[in-house]
Design a protein around this motif. Structure first.
Motif, PDB file in Angstrom:
ATOM      1  N   TRP A  68       0.809  -1.216   0.000  1.00  0.00           N
ATOM      2  CA  TRP A  68       0.000   0.000   0.000  1.00  0.00           C
ATOM      3  C   TRP A  68       0.843   1.267   0.000  1.00  0.00           C
ATOM      4  CZ3 TRP A  68       0.674  -3.394   3.955  1.00  0.00           C
ATOM      5  CH2 TRP A  68       1.273  -2.913   5.111  1.00  0.00           C
ATOM      6  N   LYS A  69       2.048   1.220   0.522  1.00  0.00           N
ATOM      7  CA  LYS A  69       2.876   2.419   0.577  1.00  0.00           C
ATOM      8  C   LYS A  69       3.274   2.850  -0.829  1.00  0.00           C
ATOM      9  CE  LYS A  69       4.746   1.653   5.198  1.00  0.00           C
ATOM     10  NZ  LYS A  69       5.967   1.490   6.031  1.00  0.00           N
ATOM     11  N   GLY A  70       3.037   4.123  -1.132  1.00  0.00           N
ATOM     12  CA  GLY A  70       3.386   4.653  -2.440  1.00  0.00           C
ATOM     13  C   GLY A  70       2.454   4.241  -3.552  1.00  0.00           C
ATOM     14  N   GLN A  71       1.339   3.590  -3.210  1.00  0.00           N
ATOM     15  CA  GLN A  71       0.382   3.132  -4.218  1.00  0.00           C
ATOM     16  C   GLN A  71      -0.863   4.024  -4.209  1.00  0.00           C
ATOM     17  OE1 GLN A  71       1.009   0.352  -6.224  1.00  0.00           O
ATOM     18  NE2 GLN A  71       3.015   0.267  -5.231  1.00  0.00           N
ATOM     19  N   LYS A  72      -1.377   4.330  -5.399  1.00  0.00           N
ATOM     20  CA  LYS A  72      -2.653   5.044  -5.463  1.00  0.00           C
ATOM     21  C   LYS A  72      -3.766   4.186  -4.888  1.00  0.00           C
ATOM     22  CE  LYS A  72      -1.238   8.780  -7.632  1.00  0.00           C
ATOM     23  NZ  LYS A  72      -1.258  10.108  -6.967  1.00  0.00           N
ATOM     24  N   GLN A  73      -3.717   2.897  -5.169  1.00  0.00           N
ATOM     25  CA  GLN A  73      -4.651   1.934  -4.608  1.00  0.00           C
ATOM     26  C   GLN A  73      -3.844   0.740  -4.109  1.00  0.00           C
ATOM     27  OE1 GLN A  73      -7.851   2.345  -4.181  1.00  0.00           O
ATOM     28  NE2 GLN A  73      -8.075   4.255  -5.324  1.00  0.00           N
ATOM     29  N   PHE A 477     -11.691  14.408   2.331  1.00  0.00           N
ATOM     30  CA  PHE A 477     -12.625  13.395   1.852  1.00  0.00           C
ATOM     31  C   PHE A 477     -13.578  13.953   0.798  1.00  0.00           C
ATOM     32  CE2 PHE A 477     -11.177  12.089   6.026  1.00  0.00           C
ATOM     33  CZ  PHE A 477     -10.745  10.794   5.764  1.00  0.00           C
ATOM     34  N   ASP A 478     -13.843  15.248   0.843  1.00  0.00           N
ATOM     35  CA  ASP A 478     -14.662  15.854  -0.200  1.00  0.00           C
ATOM     36  C   ASP A 478     -13.936  15.874  -1.538  1.00  0.00           C
ATOM     37  OD1 ASP A 478     -16.673  16.261   1.578  1.00  0.00           O
ATOM     38  OD2 ASP A 478     -16.277  18.400   1.902  1.00  0.00           O
ATOM     39  N   LEU A 479     -12.612  15.840  -1.504  1.00  0.00           N
ATOM     40  CA  LEU A 479     -11.813  15.847  -2.732  1.00  0.00           C
ATOM     41  C   LEU A 479     -11.622  14.438  -3.300  1.00  0.00           C
ATOM     42  CD1 LEU A 479      -9.035  18.446  -1.809  1.00  0.00           C
ATOM     43  CD2 LEU A 479     -11.067  18.803  -3.221  1.00  0.00           C
ATOM     44  N   GLY A 480     -12.266  13.465  -2.694  1.00  0.00           N
ATOM     45  CA  GLY A 480     -12.166  12.087  -3.205  1.00  0.00           C
ATOM     46  C   GLY A 480     -11.288  11.183  -2.380  1.00  0.00           C
ATOM     47  N   GLY A 481     -10.792  11.692  -1.248  1.00  0.00           N
ATOM     48  CA  GLY A 481      -9.971  10.856  -0.395  1.00  0.00           C
ATOM     49  C   GLY A 481     -10.767   9.722   0.230  1.00  0.00           C
ATOM     50  N   HIS A 482     -10.088   8.640   0.499  1.00  0.00           N
ATOM     51  CA  HIS A 482     -10.741   7.519   1.178  1.00  0.00           C
ATOM     52  C   HIS A 482      -9.800   6.972   2.245  1.00  0.00           C
ATOM     53  CE1 HIS A 482      -8.190   4.894  -1.264  1.00  0.00           C
ATOM     54  NE2 HIS A 482      -8.668   5.481  -2.345  1.00  0.00           N
ATOM     55  N   SER A 483     -10.251   5.960   2.942  1.00  0.00           N
ATOM     56  CA  SER A 483      -9.533   5.486   4.115  1.00  0.00           C
ATOM     57  C   SER A 483      -8.101   5.095   3.809  1.00  0.00           C
ATOM     58  CB  SER A 483     -10.287   4.295   4.721  1.00  0.00           C
ATOM     59  OG  SER A 483     -11.573   4.690   5.137  1.00  0.00           O
ATOM     60  N   LEU A 484      -7.887   4.393   2.686  1.00  0.00           N
ATOM     61  CA  LEU A 484      -6.537   3.939   2.387  1.00  0.00           C
ATOM     62  C   LEU A 484      -5.654   5.082   1.907  1.00  0.00           C
ATOM     63  CD1 LEU A 484      -7.407   0.490   0.862  1.00  0.00           C
ATOM     64  CD2 LEU A 484      -6.219   0.915   2.986  1.00  0.00           C
ATOM     65  N   LEU A 487      -3.777   6.327   4.863  1.00  0.00           N
ATOM     66  CA  LEU A 487      -2.557   5.605   5.182  1.00  0.00           C
ATOM     67  C   LEU A 487      -1.386   6.139   4.372  1.00  0.00           C
ATOM     68  CD1 LEU A 487      -3.998   1.972   5.238  1.00  0.00           C
ATOM     69  CD2 LEU A 487      -3.357   3.353   7.204  1.00  0.00           C
ATOM     70  N   THR A 488      -1.632   6.406   3.089  1.00  0.00           N
ATOM     71  CA  THR A 488      -0.584   6.970   2.244  1.00  0.00           C
ATOM     72  C   THR A 488      -0.202   8.363   2.724  1.00  0.00           C
ATOM     73  OG1 THR A 488      -1.449   5.719   0.358  1.00  0.00           O
ATOM     74  CG2 THR A 488       0.051   7.529  -0.133  1.00  0.00           C
ATOM     75  N   LEU A 489      -1.215   9.154   3.111  1.00  0.00           N
ATOM     76  CA  LEU A 489      -0.959  10.494   3.621  1.00  0.00           C
ATOM     77  C   LEU A 489      -0.099  10.438   4.876  1.00  0.00           C
ATOM     78  CD1 LEU A 489      -1.486  13.547   3.626  1.00  0.00           C
ATOM     79  CD2 LEU A 489      -3.639  13.092   4.835  1.00  0.00           C
ATOM     80  N   GLN A 490      -0.423   9.534   5.784  1.00  0.00           N
ATOM     81  CA  GLN A 490       0.367   9.386   7.005  1.00  0.00           C
ATOM     82  C   GLN A 490       1.822   9.064   6.665  1.00  0.00           C
ATOM     83  OE1 GLN A 490      -0.038   5.740   9.247  1.00  0.00           O
ATOM     84  NE2 GLN A 490      -0.124   6.862  11.190  1.00  0.00           N
ATOM     85  N   ASP A 491       2.020   8.179   5.696  1.00  0.00           N
ATOM     86  CA  ASP A 491       3.379   7.782   5.317  1.00  0.00           C
ATOM     87  C   ASP A 491       4.126   8.938   4.648  1.00  0.00           C
ATOM     88  OD1 ASP A 491       5.329   5.594   5.142  1.00  0.00           O
ATOM     89  OD2 ASP A 491       5.060   5.796   2.979  1.00  0.00           O
ATOM     90  N   ARG A 492       3.432   9.690   3.791  1.00  0.00           N
ATOM     91  CA  ARG A 492       4.075  10.809   3.113  1.00  0.00           C
ATOM     92  C   ARG A 492       4.462  11.910   4.103  1.00  0.00           C
ATOM     93  NH1 ARG A 492       3.226  11.803  -2.314  1.00  0.00           N
ATOM     94  NH2 ARG A 492       4.413  13.715  -1.894  1.00  0.00           N
ATOM     95  N   ILE A 493       3.626  12.161   5.102  1.00  0.00           N
ATOM     96  CA  ILE A 493       3.951  13.158   6.124  1.00  0.00           C
ATOM     97  C   ILE A 493       5.197  12.718   6.893  1.00  0.00           C
ATOM     98  CG2 ILE A 493       3.170  14.163   8.309  1.00  0.00           C
ATOM     99  CD1 ILE A 493       0.344  14.215   7.123  1.00  0.00           C
ATOM    100  N   ARG A 494       5.276  11.420   7.148  1.00  0.00           N
ATOM    101  CA  ARG A 494       6.449  10.901   7.858  1.00  0.00           C
ATOM    102  C   ARG A 494       7.718  11.049   7.018  1.00  0.00           C
ATOM    103  NH1 ARG A 494       9.236   6.421   7.458  1.00  0.00           N
ATOM    104  NH2 ARG A 494       7.734   5.524   5.989  1.00  0.00           N
TER     105      ARG A 494
END
Length: 566
Positions: A68-73, A477-484, A487-494
């Motif tokens: 999942w890391k670095g993946q759009k899906q 989430f209004d921009l199309g974000g979803h739960s997974l 996870l990518t956002l958390q990793d990118r912030i890190r």
């Protein structure tokens, strides 16, 4: 493709939610399932090992991990091989009275250990030897790769392979993914938009315990005797209503009384094995998908009539179960950061009789018990044999023990009422559980500090595939974000900002400005708040300037040198 990888493909709708909940859960062991098998007789260790190794080689789900890391899906990746985790523990030296407690404690620890979802197999086996001819076999696996229906299929295969017999070729789980991709998404989107219009009530607001629990997940069990079960089935059969519909209908009735809402929604686990998918009932994998079930409770209606209506609504959803819960929320115009329901109903309608698994050589299976847990506030597991077992697994931090036990007693009393008279009106069915006062909604947090949102906005833009940078007030989430995506956002912030942020905080601070402000409040234990904020603000603005320079450089480059986006 890497020579160690056999295949890679998207995750199923049900896997999406389980993957996110598992990766973001603070409760250890979420979605870890254990099968406890009591064995009588002699088990040959070599044949046992060979049978498990052959089983892993046979079923692609047992060689599956997730990326999942670095993946759009997210993707599930099937390896050519996966190393078996098999342990033997001899506890025959222990007093018989303590052996059971030892196994129970080990199982709790094993569940809490969880799995690294990026490494296959997401399954491990341990056999405890109690004496020369008594054993406890514990099979622990992650729900992301297997559902309940797969359990007897796996055990049957294992028994056959242990006997040295051949088995027919297994059905690849990828076939289910391909089938899902052929379904009509626009029609399903339109259906769920109508189904959940008006945002029905799915929150329970139950009394919480007075003091913090010692265990995060608790459970209560209620057994309904065979005569009562038979009476309910026989009484509802002329009305075309099944026992499963009766149980979930009573659960909806209890929810309506407790929440003081006539229009309720709860989660319903769907088998995900349609008749149109040939061979699906004989395939091993994670087919289950949990989606909303909405029903309006009318106290004046006879129970049998109302249950028939509920059953027809469940059947009407069958053609539209190929969306994930997140997709359903989007279709209905619901916020992705708000739960649709607090409670889930799961019917374990797979064969559980050991005699149906085949005849093992040299030993016999005397009992099978399956322990499941989810991240839901309330999860009702229903197991029907001759008797009916109702197992309520709940969040011990949000629901007190007395309340949970009372819910199951109400369910038992409802079944007793149906057994006596299937035409009893809903209003006459007793429910003793009472609601807790509704909690006031949380006041929106207003950032007390300002921050440069350019860098965080660039991360959002990349993750969400936006054509333009988001505004400060944009909602993830209004921009199309979803739960997974979270996870990518958390990793990118890190990685990009060197900051660790908790998943719940990314949900709570879901606008760009609020999220950036929250990052500024992150403090290290040994760094004064003001100094830490200055460091982070400098990092944010510095990376923003670097991003701007990169953008300007890219714009100045000749078109022939533009990077490919194939």
């Amino acid at each position: 493709m890497n020579q160690k990888i056999q295949d890679a493909y998207p995750v199923s709708p049900g896997q999406v939610g389980i993957l996110f909940q598992s990766l973001s859960a603070t409760t250890p062991g979420a979605y870890v399932i254990q099968i406890r098998i009591e064995i009588s007789g002699h088990v040959d260790p070599d044949r046992e090992t060979q049978a498990w190794e052959a089983l892993i080689a046979r079923h692609d789900s047992l060689r599956t991990a997730f990326v999942w890391k670095g993946q759009k899906q997210p993707l599930q990746v099937v390896g050519h091989r996966a190393k078996l985790h098999l342990a033997h523990v001899d506890i025959s030296h222990m007093p018989t009275a303590t052996q059971g407690a030892h196994c129970d404690a080990w199982m709790r620890d094993d569940r809490a250990a969880g799995f690294d979802l990026s490494r296959a197999p997401l399954l491990r086996v341990c056999r405890f030897t109690l004496n020369n001819d008594r054993h406890v076999l514990v099979v622990t696996f992650h729900h992301a790769i297997l559902d309940g229906w797969s359990i007897p299929l796996l055990l049957r295969d294992w028994i056959t392979l242990y006997a040295g017999q051949t088995v027919p070729p297994a059905i690849a789980f990828k076939r289910h993914i391909v089938w899902i991709q052929t379904r009509d998404v626009p029609a399903a989107t339109a259906f769920w938009r109508t189904e959940l219009a008006g945002n029905p009530a799915g929150q329970w607001h139950l009394p919480a315990p007075a003091s913090p629990p010692t265990q995060p997940r608790h459970q209560h069990t209620q057994h309904i005797d065979a005569p009562t079960v038979t009476a309910v089935i026989d009484g509802l059969r002329p009305h075309g209503v099944t026992l499963a519909s009766a149980v979930q209908g009573l659960w909806a009735l209890i929810q309506s009384r407790v929440t003081v809402e006539k229009d309720v929604v709860y989660g319903l686990a769907r088998a995900g094995r349609p008749a149109a998918q040939v061979g699906a009932t004989q395939a091993v994998g994670m087919y289950v998908n949990t989606l909303p079930m909405r029903i309006r409770v009318d106290d004046d209606l006879p129970a049998a009539q109302w249950l028939h209506h509920l059953q027809s609504r469940v059947q009407a959803q069958a053609s539209y179960e190929h969306l994930s819960l997140g997709q359903v929320q989007t279709a209905a115009g619901l916020r992705r950061d708000a739960p649709v329901f607090d409670a889930v109903v799961i019917f374990e309608n797979y064969p559980s009789d050991p005699s149906l698994l085949g005849k093992p050589q040299g030993f016999s299976i005397t009992s099978i018990d399956v322990q499941e847990q989810t991240s839901a506030q309330l999860a009702l597991f229903v197991i029907h044999a001759e008797t009916l077992t109702l197992r309520l697994v709940y969040d011990g931090a949000r629901v007190d023990e007395h309340t949970a036990a009372r819910l199951l007693t109400d369910l038992r009393d409802g079944l007793d009422a149906l057994a006596r008279d299937p035409q009893v009106t809903l209003g006459a069915i007793p429910v003793a559980s009472k609601p807790a006062p509704k909690r006031p909604p949380l006041a929106p947090q207003r950032p007390t500090v300002t921050s440069d949102t350019n860098t965080l906005g660039a991360i959002w833009q990349d993750i969400l595939g936006l054509a333009n940078p988001p505004d400060d007030g944009a909602h993830f989430f209004d921009l199309g974000g979803h739960s997974l995506n979270v996870l990518t956002l958390q990793d990118r912030i890190r990685v990009d900002l060197g900051l660790t942020v908790e998943i719940p905080d990314l949900f709570h601070h879901a606008t760009l400005s609020a999220q950036a402000a929250h990052l500024l409040t992150q403090t290290a234990p040994d760094t004064p708040d003001a100094a830490r904020q200055t460091q982070i603000a400098t990092r944010l603005s510095g990376r923003a300037r670097l991003q701007n320079r990169r953008t300007r450089t890219t714009q100045k480059e000749p078109a022939s040198h533009a990077p490919s986006r194939s």
